[in-house]
Design a protein around this motif. Structure first.
Motif, mmCIF file in Angstrom:
data_model
loop_
_atom_site.group_PDB
_atom_site.id
_atom_site.type_symbol
_atom_site.label_atom_id
_atom_site.label_comp_id
_atom_site.label_asym_id
_atom_site.label_seq_id
_atom_site.Cartn_x
_atom_site.Cartn_y
_atom_site.Cartn_z
ATOM 1 N N ILE A 97 -4.143 -1.134 -9.145
ATOM 2 C CA ILE A 97 -4.946 -1.233 -7.929
ATOM 3 C C ILE A 97 -5.293 0.148 -7.384
ATOM 4 C CG2 ILE A 97 -5.070 -2.292 -5.652
ATOM 5 C CD1 ILE A 97 -4.961 -4.222 -7.996
ATOM 6 N N PHE B 153 -7.951 -1.800 0.854
ATOM 7 C CA PHE B 153 -8.194 -2.249 -0.525
ATOM 8 C C PHE B 153 -7.020 -3.088 -1.023
ATOM 9 C CE2 PHE B 153 -8.964 -1.980 -5.045
ATOM 10 C CZ PHE B 153 -10.344 -1.942 -5.132
ATOM 11 N N TYR B 154 -5.778 -2.628 -0.770
ATOM 12 C CA TYR B 154 -4.605 -3.376 -1.202
ATOM 13 C C TYR B 154 -4.508 -4.715 -0.470
ATOM 14 C CZ TYR B 154 -2.443 0.200 -4.134
ATOM 15 O OH TYR B 154 -2.155 1.077 -5.155
ATOM 16 N N SER C 190 0.693 -4.691 -11.025
ATOM 17 C CA SER C 190 0.787 -5.719 -9.984
ATOM 18 C C SER C 190 1.697 -6.843 -10.443
ATOM 19 C CB SER C 190 -0.599 -6.277 -9.658
ATOM 20 O OG SER C 190 -1.414 -5.279 -9.094
ATOM 21 N N ALA D 199 -14.033 -9.819 -1.685
ATOM 22 C CA ALA D 199 -13.397 -9.899 -2.998
ATOM 23 C C ALA D 199 -14.224 -9.189 -4.068
ATOM 24 C CB ALA D 199 -13.198 -11.367 -3.388
ATOM 25 N N HIS E 158 0.808 -1.204 0.000
ATOM 26 C CA HIS E 158 0.000 0.000 0.000
ATOM 27 C C HIS E 158 0.844 1.258 0.000
ATOM 28 C CE1 HIS E 158 1.107 -0.499 4.221
ATOM 29 N NE2 HIS E 158 0.862 0.799 4.367
ATOM 30 N N ALA F 238 -6.980 -6.514 0.584
ATOM 31 C CA ALA F 238 -7.980 -7.416 -0.010
ATOM 32 C C ALA F 238 -7.477 -7.986 -1.335
ATOM 33 C CB ALA F 238 -9.294 -6.665 -0.213
ATOM 34 N N TRP F 239 -6.821 -7.164 -2.131
ATOM 35 C CA TRP F 239 -6.248 -7.666 -3.394
ATOM 36 C C TRP F 239 -5.121 -8.662 -3.114
ATOM 37 C CZ3 TRP F 239 -6.610 -8.756 -8.231
ATOM 38 C CH2 TRP F 239 -5.478 -8.872 -9.039
ATOM 39 N N TRP G 227 -9.026 1.442 -6.604
ATOM 40 C CA TRP G 227 -9.418 1.972 -5.298
ATOM 41 C C TRP G 227 -10.068 3.346 -5.418
ATOM 42 C CZ3 TRP G 227 -6.544 6.210 -3.119
ATOM 43 C CH2 TRP G 227 -7.027 6.618 -1.869
ATOM 44 N N THR H 101 -15.662 -6.364 -3.863
ATOM 45 C CA THR H 101 -15.311 -4.947 -3.898
ATOM 46 C C THR H 101 -14.096 -4.709 -4.776
ATOM 47 O OG1 THR H 101 -16.192 -4.673 -1.667
ATOM 48 C CG2 THR H 101 -14.691 -2.982 -2.459
ATOM 49 N N VAL H 102 -13.071 -5.555 -4.631
ATOM 50 C CA VAL H 102 -11.845 -5.377 -5.410
ATOM 51 C C VAL H 102 -12.096 -5.654 -6.887
ATOM 52 C CG1 VAL H 102 -9.461 -6.128 -5.677
ATOM 53 C CG2 VAL H 102 -10.476 -5.992 -3.395
#
Length: 590
Positions: free
Chosen positions: A74, A113-114, A520, A55, A3, A116-117, A78, A57-58
């Motif tokens: 990402i 958010f990061y 990523s 998941a 993040h 979760a990814w 976000w 949401t991402v």
């Protein structure tokens, strides 16, 4: 990726533009219909620790970023979720309202958010490792083994199902609504480069992408990253142009030059559950040179007919291949075929452009009379009967050995007392009848065999038919004779379709080639992000097709499930919609 990068980015605009609620609902419906969330649910439930952001949401954020911002980074995903959604959607996705000027709150939101990814990629990675430090070359061996199956099987079936679930959801929409009814099941396969946001390996340090390599394109360009095997719907009949959207029918991200044949076969196994009609399959020289057991034999077993080109070294004359015939370019020729006919095959293999190949078409047509015609189709043992081109009621060539053989056979029948059918020879030819002109001996080429006793002649010259195994020349055999007009038309058409998909996937809208918009690291992340990009490209293709036919309506993408079209990965019915959280009703614009 951590993040920390979000903290270095410029702060979002205090008044960012909101994403249309209809677009958000469309993406949510598509994701729920793909079955991806059902694949991830048991994996997430078995993982200890706090749940964090779901998941969904991402993945919704990535799809919205690919569609709205033309990026799958990402941080862009976000920003779309945190600052592009209205309050009801924020509550549904488990997000809190954050003031864009509050640095601590934005950093905390980005970290959730990061994380979760990172949780999603960790669940799907068979060999997770630290991608912040480059390992020594010998330390990467366990990770290579984790991504390689000794028998060529898929080591990450869940990842493949999730990736193709995303890519094929628009395809299932198109099939359910009858948009693919004009498609005959023809496909084209190709591998394109997927560049990665990592440096290549050096003698002292391995790359952060331990399974990546150099993808070499047809023009010789090298790209460090992965290869993406793509299937695209196409046609060999020019009359079908424009009758259906040309969609990506499957995707597999893998190490360059590794398992290209197996990857194509896996994608075909998925497509056959979606579309029962089997057509032609075209591939470039890399697939022509693949191992028979990895590509050619499984493709034929699935019912697809190959349309492949040959390297110059593959088109060579093989005498005495079977029963004294000449085997070349997947065809069996008369043992006395003139050398100029053989040279025509060599010139066709050396030709590169379509115009040059069309000029050589008459030379290939001159070879047709010397090809052994099929007398009887293959039986349960895999054996078929081939006939001498100078035998039968409609011979293609004149041969003195064949005349001698027929005379000897007639004497034998007469000696055994069998009735002899009278032959009528007419010296009058109807010049207005093309069939009569072609059937006249003067219109047929004449072979000139050497002076050799009958017992020393090839088997095909001692008898009118021979038995041939169907697996002969298994790498070169095709349903359409190589180099002829039908083959050239089919190969050129199908190859143009996959090249068209590559062009669309690498334009400014889909950006599959741009590593800057897919930063990523890791093979799992690259696979998922490439699937998101191709899913959005398929949606654009459907939208363009509907707009061309004046059938476009925004609500055509608003769906919950697709009961009319089967899920190729599931034999049982999908869970009820009540098992999935229903998003809030569409809110009016403000």
């Amino acid at each position: 990726m951590t993040h920390k990068r979000a903290a270095r980015r410029p702060m979002p605009s205090p008044h960012p533009s909101k994403i249309n609620d209809r677009h958000v609902r469309q993406i949510v419906d598509l994701l729920r219909a793909s079955g991806v969330l059902e694949e991830l649910a048991p994996l997430e439930a078995a993982r200890p620790g706090p749940r964090g952001l779901p998941a969904e949401t991402v993945l919704v954020g990535l799809l919205l970023a690919a569609r709205e911002k033309r990026s799958t980074n990402i941080d862009d995903a976000w920003e779309c979720m945190q600052f592009g959604l209205r309050k009801p959607w924020l509550k549904y996705f488990g997000l809190k309202r954050v003031d864009a000027t509050d640095i601590d709150a934005t950093r905390a939101s980005a970290k959730r958010f990061y994380d979760a990814w990172s949780r999603i990629t960790t669940l799907l990675d068979p060999a997770r490792h630290d991608r912040r430090t480059r390992m020594l070359p010998h330390e990467t061996e366990p990770y290579h083994r984790a991504w390689t199956h000794p028998k060529g099987q898929d080591v990450t079936p869940v990842l493949s199902r999730i990736a193709n679930g995303l890519v094929l959801t628009p395809v299932r929409i198109a099939i359910a609504r009858g948009l693919m009814d004009g498609w005959d099941g023809d496909l084209s396969v190709d591998a394109t480069a997927v560049a990665t946001w990592a440096k290549r390996a050096t003698p002292r340090h391995a790359s952060l992408e331990v399974t990546a390599g150099w993808h070499v394109s047809g023009g010789g360009d090298q790209t460090f990253g992965y290869s993406a095997t793509l299937l695209v719907a196409g046609h060999t009949n020019p009359e079908l142009a424009g009758r259906y959207p040309q969609l990506c029918m499957g995707m597999a991200v893998h190490a360059p030059s590794k398992e290209i044949g197996q990857q194509a076969v896996r994608l075909l196994e998925i497509v056959q559950h979606l579309w029962p009609v089997k057509g032609f399959l075209a591939g470039d020289l890399a697939y022509s040179d693949a191992k028979v057991e990895n590509f050619h034999a499984p493709v034929r077993a699935l019912g697809y007919r190959l349309v492949l080109d040959y390297k110059t070294t593959m088109v060579k004359k093989d005498r005495d291949a079977v029963e004294g015939t000449i085997a070349i370019a997947g065809e069996l020729l008369c043992p006395h075929t003139p050398q100029q006919i053989i040279n025509g095959y060599h010139r066709m293999s050396a030709a590169k452009g379509s115009a040059e190949r069309e000029e050589l078409l008459p030379r290939m047509l001159d070879a047709d009379p010397y090809v052994l015609p099929l007398k009887q189709s293959a039986d349960e043992r895999g054996l078929e009967r081939r006939q001498c081109p100078a035998a039968g009621t409609s011979p293609r060539v004149n041969c003195p050995w064949a005349q001698e053989r027929d005379t000897t056979a007639a004497r034998t029948r007469r000696h055994r007392g069998r009735p002899q059918r009278p032959t009528r020879t007419s010296h009058i030819v109807d010049l207005d009848n093309p069939r009569a002109r072609r059937a006249h001996p003067g219109a047929r080429p004449t072979v000139r065999p050497p002076d050799r006793p009958a017992h020393r002649r090839p088997a095909i010259c001692q008898q009118s038919t021979i038995t041939v195994p169907t697996d002969i020349m298994s790498k070169l055999r095709q349903d359409l004779p190589w180099g002829r007009a039908a083959w050239q038309r089919a190969f050129r058409s199908l190859r143009s379709h996959v090249e068209g998909l590559n062009g669309r996937a690498k334009n400014v809208e889909t950006f599959l080639h741009s590593r800057e918009r897919r930063q990523s690291r890791g093979r799992v992340a690259q696979t998922l992000l490439a699937a998101v990009q191709l899913m959005v490209e398929n949606l654009r293709s459907i939208e363009s097709f509907l707009r061309t036919r004046h059938l476009w309506k925004p609500e055509r993408y608003t769906i919950g499930t697709i009961p009319e079209t089967p899920d190729p990965y599931k034999a049982t019915t999908r869970p009820n919609e009540s098992d999935v959280t229903t998003p809030p009703p569409e809110t009016p614009r403000t």
